[in-house]
Design a protein around this motif. Sequence first.
Motif, PDB file in Angstrom:
ATOM      1  N   ARG A  88      38.308  42.231  26.961  1.00 49.79           N
ATOM      2  CA  ARG A  88      38.679  41.791  28.293  1.00 49.79           C
ATOM      3  C   ARG A  88      38.846  42.988  29.218  1.00 49.79           C
ATOM      4  O   ARG A  88      39.131  44.101  28.787  1.00 49.79           O
ATOM      5  N   TYR A  91      42.585  40.585  33.416  1.00 53.29           N
ATOM      6  CA  TYR A  91      42.847  39.182  33.127  1.00 53.29           C
ATOM      7  C   TYR A  91      41.597  38.360  32.842  1.00 53.29           C
ATOM      8  O   TYR A  91      41.688  37.135  32.770  1.00 53.29           O
ATOM      9  N   TYR A  92      40.442  38.958  32.715  1.00 56.07           N
ATOM     10  CA  TYR A  92      39.241  38.138  32.533  1.00 56.07           C
ATOM     11  C   TYR A  92      38.224  38.845  31.646  1.00 56.07           C
ATOM     12  O   TYR A  92      38.272  40.048  31.431  1.00 56.07           O
ATOM     13  N   ASP A  93      37.313  38.041  31.131  1.00 50.73           N
ATOM     14  CA  ASP A  93      36.187  38.522  30.340  1.00 50.73           C
ATOM     15  C   ASP A  93      34.982  38.645  31.273  1.00 50.73           C
ATOM     16  O   ASP A  93      34.494  37.639  31.780  1.00 50.73           O
ATOM     17  N   PRO A  97      33.879  34.768  32.671  1.00 50.22           N
ATOM     18  CA  PRO A  97      35.248  34.594  33.177  1.00 50.22           C
ATOM     19  C   PRO A  97      35.772  33.184  32.903  1.00 50.22           C
ATOM     20  O   PRO A  97      34.995  32.212  32.890  1.00 50.22           O
ATOM     21  N   PRO A  98      37.081  33.035  32.689  1.00 51.05           N
ATOM     22  CA  PRO A  98      37.659  31.703  32.467  1.00 51.05           C
ATOM     23  C   PRO A  98      37.398  30.793  33.670  1.00 51.05           C
ATOM     24  O   PRO A  98      37.477  31.240  34.815  1.00 51.05           O
ATOM     25  N   GLN A 101      39.571  30.837  36.773  1.00 52.36           N
ATOM     26  CA  GLN A 101      39.582  32.013  37.643  1.00 52.36           C
ATOM     27  C   GLN A 101      38.291  32.170  38.447  1.00 52.36           C
ATOM     28  O   GLN A 101      38.200  33.078  39.271  1.00 52.36           O
ATOM     29  N   ARG A 102      37.306  31.319  38.222  1.00 53.91           N
ATOM     30  CA  ARG A 102      36.029  31.476  38.931  1.00 53.91           C
ATOM     31  C   ARG A 102      36.140  30.979  40.367  1.00 53.91           C
ATOM     32  O   ARG A 102      36.559  29.853  40.609  1.00 53.91           O
ATOM     33  N   LEU A 134      46.123  31.096  33.961  1.00 58.14           N
ATOM     34  CA  LEU A 134      44.917  31.938  34.021  1.00 58.14           C
ATOM     35  C   LEU A 134      43.886  31.513  32.981  1.00 58.14           C
ATOM     36  O   LEU A 134      42.839  32.145  32.861  1.00 58.14           O
ATOM     37  N   LEU A 136      44.188  31.637  29.676  1.00 59.76           N
ATOM     38  CA  LEU A 136      44.148  32.624  28.605  1.00 59.76           C
ATOM     39  C   LEU A 136      45.016  32.137  27.452  1.00 59.76           C
ATOM     40  O   LEU A 136      45.978  31.387  27.654  1.00 59.76           O
ATOM     41  N   SER A 144      45.504  41.646  27.715  1.00 57.76           N
ATOM     42  CA  SER A 144      45.454  41.992  29.137  1.00 57.76           C
ATOM     43  C   SER A 144      46.604  42.912  29.509  1.00 57.76           C
ATOM     44  O   SER A 144      46.422  43.899  30.236  1.00 57.76           O
ATOM     45  N   TRP A 180      33.467  41.148  41.754  1.00 60.74           N
ATOM     46  CA  TRP A 180      34.902  41.083  42.045  1.00 60.74           C
ATOM     47  C   TRP A 180      35.079  41.527  43.490  1.00 60.74           C
ATOM     48  O   TRP A 180      34.538  42.553  43.898  1.00 60.74           O
TER      49      TRP A 180
END
Length: 375
Positions: A88, A91-93, A97-98, A101-102, A134, A136, A144, A180
């Motif tokens: 990660r 907070y994201y991959d 991304p989760p 969160q997108r 989030l 996660l 994270s 981002w």
Amino acid sequence: MIDLISEDQRLLRELEGLLEGMEPGSEALPAALVALRHALRAERTAAYGVDVGSDRYHTTFVHGVGFTQSASVLFEMFDASLPPAGTRFGYYDPEKPPPAQRNRPLRLSPVGMSESLRALPITGDGTGPLWERLELSEAEWEQSRTQFSGRILELYRRLGLEHMAQLRVLVCEGDTLLGWVGAFRTEPFTERDQRLMQALTPAFQRRMAQERRLREAGLLGPALGAALEVLGRPAWVVTFNGRVMHTNKAGQARWEQDAQGLAAQVRECLRSPPGTGPLFSSGPLRTPGLPDHYLVLDPGPPMDPTSRLPVLTQRWGLTAREAQVLEHVVQGETNKAIALHLGCAERTVEVHVTHLLNKAQVESRSALISRFFQS
């Protein structure tokens, strides 16, 4: 429809105009970041993109406004902070991304505010543990926190951001991260700022998707050129008005001989049914966000390897066995298949192919085939 006051609606139109009105390949993102900094009353704004490499993530672009570091230094600093692939980044991959969160702006507290980092984020959206909001797991959340207390916090310190609140959004197309986008300032961001960023996210998404496809088209250029060489015939990738975007060596030679006449033939080929003229065209090669392109080639007379083989055997100084191997290579057969045809070991064929590459003065099997039909 996101509820915005009239002043924010004006700012939104201005920002959307910068992102959507500038020509492809222009510096639209830096210009939009300047305007975003003003609209959010931020001290700094930034945007970056990452791609997955074989062993680690790699930076594709970095833009920053309000930073003391130059663009090249920002790029180097950010790229050095990226983790190995499969882990990660905060907070994201980056690879996926989760969903929660997108394309969803989040307001975050300064990373240096709390040792436990449990004050992040401060959106107030939803209830329950922060990691659930989030999307996660507890294990991912702990990872994270470890990253934030390590390499990411060090990057923030070097950039002077550790005591600034941030507002950021992961701009995605489906489950793919396009980039981002975020802003930093000493004072916490408000719900108004978050609504403005949310309203602007679709414009960032369209622009970043277009920029990504342009980058991919540039990266595919060398691969496409190599593929065109293998055809062994003059070939061009053109727009509908006949503008040449890519060509192989044979195509370049033909173009230099009669550019005006050939351009007319290409345009006629694109406007006529297939097989009705001297040139052959594929159907449109469609890429979202880019105009249609077409593959056009000169089929010429049927290629007959046997008619070329004696000439090139003498010219390249081939042995009888090497000539036999070459005949099968140019027909697209593998070493294993050639070995079965000739009744020898596959390793022997590999040795003959190496001799063929050396004698034809090429570095690959595809280049050998191309050289065979062009010679």
